[in-house]
Every structure is written in C-alpha cells, then in structure tokens.
Write an enzyme that holds these catalytic residues in place. Sequence first.
Site, PDB file in Angstrom:
ATOM      1  N   ASP A 102       0.834  -1.202   0.000  1.00 21.24           N
ATOM      2  CA  ASP A 102       0.000   0.000   0.000  1.00 21.24           C
ATOM      3  C   ASP A 102       0.869   1.254   0.000  1.00 21.24           C
ATOM      4  OD1 ASP A 102      -2.191  -1.644   0.247  1.00 21.24           O
ATOM      5  OD2 ASP A 102      -2.313  -1.428   2.429  1.00 21.24           O
TER       6      ASP A 102
HETATM    7  N1  URA Z   1      -1.227  -5.861   4.020  1.00 22.91           N
HETATM    8  C1  URA Z   1      -1.684  -4.591   4.059  1.00 22.91           C
HETATM    9  O1  URA Z   1      -2.671  -4.297   4.702  1.00 22.91           O
HETATM   10  N2  URA Z   1      -1.004  -3.654   3.357  1.00 22.91           N
HETATM   11  C2  URA Z   1       0.128  -3.900   2.656  1.00 22.91           C
HETATM   12  O2  URA Z   1       0.706  -3.002   2.057  1.00 22.91           O
HETATM   13  C3  URA Z   1       0.590  -5.226   2.625  1.00 22.91           C
HETATM   14  C4  URA Z   1      -0.099  -6.189   3.328  1.00 22.91           C
END
Ligand code: URA
Length: 271
Positions: A102
């Site tokens: 993310d």
């Molecule tokens: N899980 C999440 O919530 N975000 C990420 O970036 C990777 C795994």
Amino acid sequence: MRLDKFLALASVGTRKIVRNYVLEGKVTVNNQKIEIPAAEIDENADDIRYLGKKVVQIGKMYYMFHKPAGCITARKDENSKTVLDYFDIDNMDGLFPVGRLDKDTEGLLLLTNDGEFNHRLMFPDKHVEKTYFFWAFGSLDVEAQNHLKMGINIGEDEALAKAIKIEVIEEGLYQELKDKMNINEINIHKVKDIRRDSYPQLVVSGYLTISEGRKHQIKRMLKAAGCYVVYLKRVSIGELILDESLEKGHYRELTEQEINKLYQNDLITSA
Ligand code: URA
C-alpha cells in the site's frame, strides 16, 4: 519448455499476462498462431514472436528496494510518485514490482524483469511467507492472537484469512509509546481521528506473517481482531530479510545467494 513459461522468462509479462496474450492469439511459433499457453516449444530452435516481434531472452534483473511511505507500487501513475521513480538504471523497460504494498506501507519490495520469478513468489499456491511489522491502536490478547491463527473473517464472500505466525512485541498506552511508533506523514491523520474518540488508548506492536497476498490483508486482519493499523512495514519475503543498511528509497541488486534462497523457498513450500 511450456510456451507461457518461455514468454514469462523472456520478460514479455507475468505468467498470467502472457497466458492471456497466447489465448488472444498474439503469439506465433514458427509463423503459426498458437493459442495454447501450455504448448511445448523448443526454446533453442523455434521462432517465437509476440505481436510479430521476435522474443529473445534478456538478462535478468533482481532488485531489493526499501520502499518508503508515500509512493505507489505501480510502474506509472498520473498523480503519485511510483516505486519505479526511485530507479535510475539503464534498462528499465521490463522492470516491474513483485506484488504490491500500500501507499502508506514501507519495507521490502522486490523488482524484477523476470515474469517466472514473479510467478513463483506471488502465485497463491506457492504459499511464500511474508512478515510485516506493525503498530496499531488496540490490543491483542491471547484469544485475539489465536483467532488470527485459526482464521479470521475479513469480508463476506471471502475465505478466512490466517496468520501463519503472530508475535506481540510491545503493548501499552499511546501516551507512553508514541515516540517509538514511527508514524509516517500520511498516517498522522489516522492517529488524530482515532484520538478524538476516547482516552486513554492502548497501542500494540508486533510481527504478523501471512502466506497470501490479498488487498490490505494485514490491515483487514488486524481490524477484524479489533486493532487499527497506523504503521506497517514488510520485513521479509520467504527467507529473504530486508537489508536494514538500505535506506528508505534506496535499492540494490539481489545477490545470487539471495535469489537462490527465494527459489529454494518455493521448492520447499510448494512441495
Ligand atoms: N497488508 C496490508 O494491509 N497492506 C500492505 O501493504 C501489505 C499487506
């Protein structure tokens, strides 16, 4: 060798993408359209073309990148900085991120031009473990930890999401632990929102390991367990650990030993 494997190895795209190219009739073998991704080809003798262009094997590139918060895991974006914007190398054409983090997540991200490598690490059947360090508002007692390990509901119409491992590192009051929490700029507003509600508030840090890669999976799992993530960092993929001497926003080539480790992990976990 299978046609789709050859195309992925030649960096035409990931296994999934090249399979579609074949099904769409974009690939020829010795001037004949072949629409079967599993067709056997002779990579040394056959003339394989994608949209009329001869497919040749090129040098493979494998990079470890310490992703900072604030950039998105994509090749290009109109509005945001992407992970590729941090790279300054000669042949960027086929380079793509393996999986996705993310925008507010930091840590270990691999980039390659090897579609086969991507397939081995990301294909759900391969069960490659990924470990994340988190800080969250809330608390995780033994019951909540067991719930995460048994499988937790993160959405209707979805299978339960399971933690392979969970380790709580620290738990306490926000007021006492806030300086350790490392919250980055883009998540500051989350803390402001949550702190408006009630006082005092508990926070918790720890490591969570999963072997799938569903969207926002860690955040959704911890939310289902009553915690609200405000900091997230991926620290390992399979046997490969983020090189902490690599500053945020920096990258380096993987060593041969590290690449082998990742392939070995695949052999063990998919056996
Ligand atoms: N899980 C999440 O919530 N975000 C990420 O970036 C990777 C795994």
